[in-house]
Design an enzyme around this catalytic site. Structure first.
Site, PDB file in Angstrom:
ATOM      1  N   PRO A 183       0.844  -1.207   0.000  1.00  0.00           N
ATOM      2  CA  PRO A 183       0.000   0.000   0.000  1.00  0.00           C
ATOM      3  C   PRO A 183       0.871   1.246   0.000  1.00  0.00           C
ATOM      4  O   PRO A 183       1.938   1.257   0.600  1.00  0.00           O
ATOM      5  CB  PRO A 183      -0.782  -0.103   1.307  1.00  0.00           C
ATOM      6  CG  PRO A 183      -0.005  -1.037   2.162  1.00  0.00           C
ATOM      7  CD  PRO A 183       0.752  -1.953   1.250  1.00  0.00           C
ATOM      8  N   GLU A 184       0.446   2.261  -0.701  1.00  0.00           N
ATOM      9  CA  GLU A 184       1.178   3.520  -0.714  1.00  0.00           C
ATOM     10  C   GLU A 184       0.413   4.561   0.093  1.00  0.00           C
ATOM     11  O   GLU A 184      -0.639   4.268   0.659  1.00  0.00           O
ATOM     12  CB  GLU A 184       1.421   3.964  -2.160  1.00  0.00           C
ATOM     13  CG  GLU A 184       2.273   2.926  -2.897  1.00  0.00           C
ATOM     14  CD  GLU A 184       2.891   3.445  -4.180  1.00  0.00           C
ATOM     15  OE1 GLU A 184       3.121   4.661  -4.279  1.00  0.00           O
ATOM     16  OE2 GLU A 184       3.159   2.635  -5.074  1.00  0.00           O
ATOM     17  N   HIS A 192      -7.723 -15.310   8.306  1.00  0.00           N
ATOM     18  CA  HIS A 192      -6.355 -14.925   8.622  1.00  0.00           C
ATOM     19  C   HIS A 192      -6.316 -13.851   9.713  1.00  0.00           C
ATOM     20  O   HIS A 192      -5.418 -13.004   9.727  1.00  0.00           O
ATOM     21  CB  HIS A 192      -5.645 -14.452   7.355  1.00  0.00           C
ATOM     22  CG  HIS A 192      -5.625 -15.499   6.281  1.00  0.00           C
ATOM     23  ND1 HIS A 192      -4.861 -16.640   6.378  1.00  0.00           N
ATOM     24  CD2 HIS A 192      -6.307 -15.611   5.126  1.00  0.00           C
ATOM     25  CE1 HIS A 192      -5.053 -17.389   5.305  1.00  0.00           C
ATOM     26  NE2 HIS A 192      -5.934 -16.786   4.530  1.00  0.00           N
ATOM     27  N   ARG A 195      -0.543 -13.154   4.586  1.00  0.00           N
ATOM     28  CA  ARG A 195       0.847 -13.587   4.411  1.00  0.00           C
ATOM     29  C   ARG A 195       1.711 -13.342   5.629  1.00  0.00           C
ATOM     30  O   ARG A 195       2.872 -13.749   5.668  1.00  0.00           O
ATOM     31  CB  ARG A 195       1.424 -12.896   3.166  1.00  0.00           C
ATOM     32  CG  ARG A 195       0.620 -13.285   1.918  1.00  0.00           C
ATOM     33  CD  ARG A 195       0.999 -12.484   0.702  1.00  0.00           C
ATOM     34  NE  ARG A 195       2.312 -12.847   0.214  1.00  0.00           N
ATOM     35  CZ  ARG A 195       2.843 -12.320  -0.878  1.00  0.00           C
ATOM     36  NH1 ARG A 195       2.183 -11.391  -1.556  1.00  0.00           N
ATOM     37  NH2 ARG A 195       4.031 -12.694  -1.279  1.00  0.00           N
ATOM     38  N   LYS A 231      22.733  15.186  -3.833  1.00  0.00           N
ATOM     39  CA  LYS A 231      22.850  13.731  -3.949  1.00  0.00           C
ATOM     40  C   LYS A 231      23.300  13.309  -5.337  1.00  0.00           C
ATOM     41  O   LYS A 231      22.773  13.796  -6.330  1.00  0.00           O
ATOM     42  CB  LYS A 231      21.496  13.086  -3.658  1.00  0.00           C
ATOM     43  CG  LYS A 231      21.147  13.082  -2.195  1.00  0.00           C
ATOM     44  CD  LYS A 231      20.689  11.702  -1.788  1.00  0.00           C
ATOM     45  CE  LYS A 231      20.716  11.559  -0.272  1.00  0.00           C
ATOM     46  NZ  LYS A 231      20.683  10.188   0.153  1.00  0.00           N
TER      47      LYS A 231
END
Ligand SMILES: [Zn+2]
Length: 287
Positions: free
Chosen positions: A2-3, A96, A117, A160
């Site tokens: 998920p973002e 689950h 999972r 950077k």
């Protein structure tokens, strides 16, 4: 995974359904779901008992529930398949179900952590003086945070020796941008993912940040329709925003701007989708 927009939808759901409720008890049904809580499952449940949950917080993809009367927070790791569900007591347990939190009120609902999972989990941590769980103190602010510093981000890009998509995914520079929204924002900004950040001008950084914010805000407004029900959900496999994607997952389909077939290239154990015409690679060589 998920973002940010998906996690924000979950945060809003939790704010509506569990904030300011006092925990009666917690039950750990699978010890793996609390493996990041080093003192173990019994300590986890004991330390939650009797504490009211504060307003749920988020930074980037990280979500946590402060315990209102302590300097501790419950950090939620959603992993690949973690879900936080608010369910009526009588709803049968999910296959689950890993952790159940009951509340000391008569609202008739409980909080469930379900994870097929079991990569995710919950853990209790001390807060930093800023109110962040200590284990995520190094995570940068996300671009939807009013205190995100655009100028500091631009200076970091210039310093950077990196390329733009790496920088967008570097959680110590900017948090909450994952593979999907990086590809979307780069397509909107017409930037190739391998463009060196040292060459970025201030207007280019500003334009890119604008696209990052736009794409996340658009995803949020789509996901925002589902949190009004009694169901708080996150699942990395089923994004709310799928129908509106312009780049991610569109290999071989025509670019929505110029019609050129979109390409997908392996990139750091993932992949990048881009338009070879709108998003020219930094060197003359077409990769
Ligand atoms: Zn194009």
């Amino acid at each position: 995974m998920p973002e940010l927009p998906e996690v924000e939808v979950v945060r809003r759901g939790l704010a509506r359904w569990v904030a300011h409720r006092t925990i009666a008890d917690a039950e750990v049904l699978h010890p793996r779901a609390v493996r990041r809580h080093v003192p173990g499952p019994d300590d986890f449940t004991q330390r939650l008992k009797g504490h009211p949950i504060g307003s749920p917080c988020r930074r980037g993809k990280y979500l946590w529930l402060p315990l209102e009367d302590t300097d501790e927070s419950v950090l939620a790791h959603l992993g690949m398949s973690g879900q936080l569900l608010v369910q009526p007591h009588e709803t049968p347990d999910e296959k689950h179900l890993r952790i159940r939190v009951r509340f000391a009120d008569a609202l008739g609902t409980e909080l469930r952590f379900v994870d097929q999972r079991t990569f995710g989990g919950l853990s209790l941590h001390d807060n930093t003086p800023d109110g962040l769980p200590d284990v995520i103190a190094h995570i940068a602010r996300d671009p939807l945070d009013p205190l995100f510093d655009d100028e500091a981000f631009h200076q970091a890009l210039r310093r950077k020796r990196t390329t733009i998509k790496r920088a967008l995914l570097d959680q110590s520079l900017i948090s909450g941008v994952g593979n999907i929204y990086a590809d979307e924002a780069l397509w909107r900004a017409r930037l190739h993912y391998d463009r060196p950040t040292a060459t970025f001008t201030r207007p280019r950084t500003a334009e890119l940040l604008g696209h990052v914010r736009d794409v996340m805000t658009a995803a949020l407004s789509v996901g925002g329709t589902s949190f009004d029900s009694l169901y708080v959900n996150v699942n990395g496999e089923s994004g709310y925003f799928d129908r509106s994607l312009d780049a991610y997952g569109r290999e071989g389909l025509p670019c929505k701007r110029c019609g050129t077939p979109m390409r997908r290239r392996p990139w750091m154990n993932r992949s990048s989708c881009f338009c070879p015409k709108c998003q020219r690679p930094p060197s003359a060589r077409v990769v």
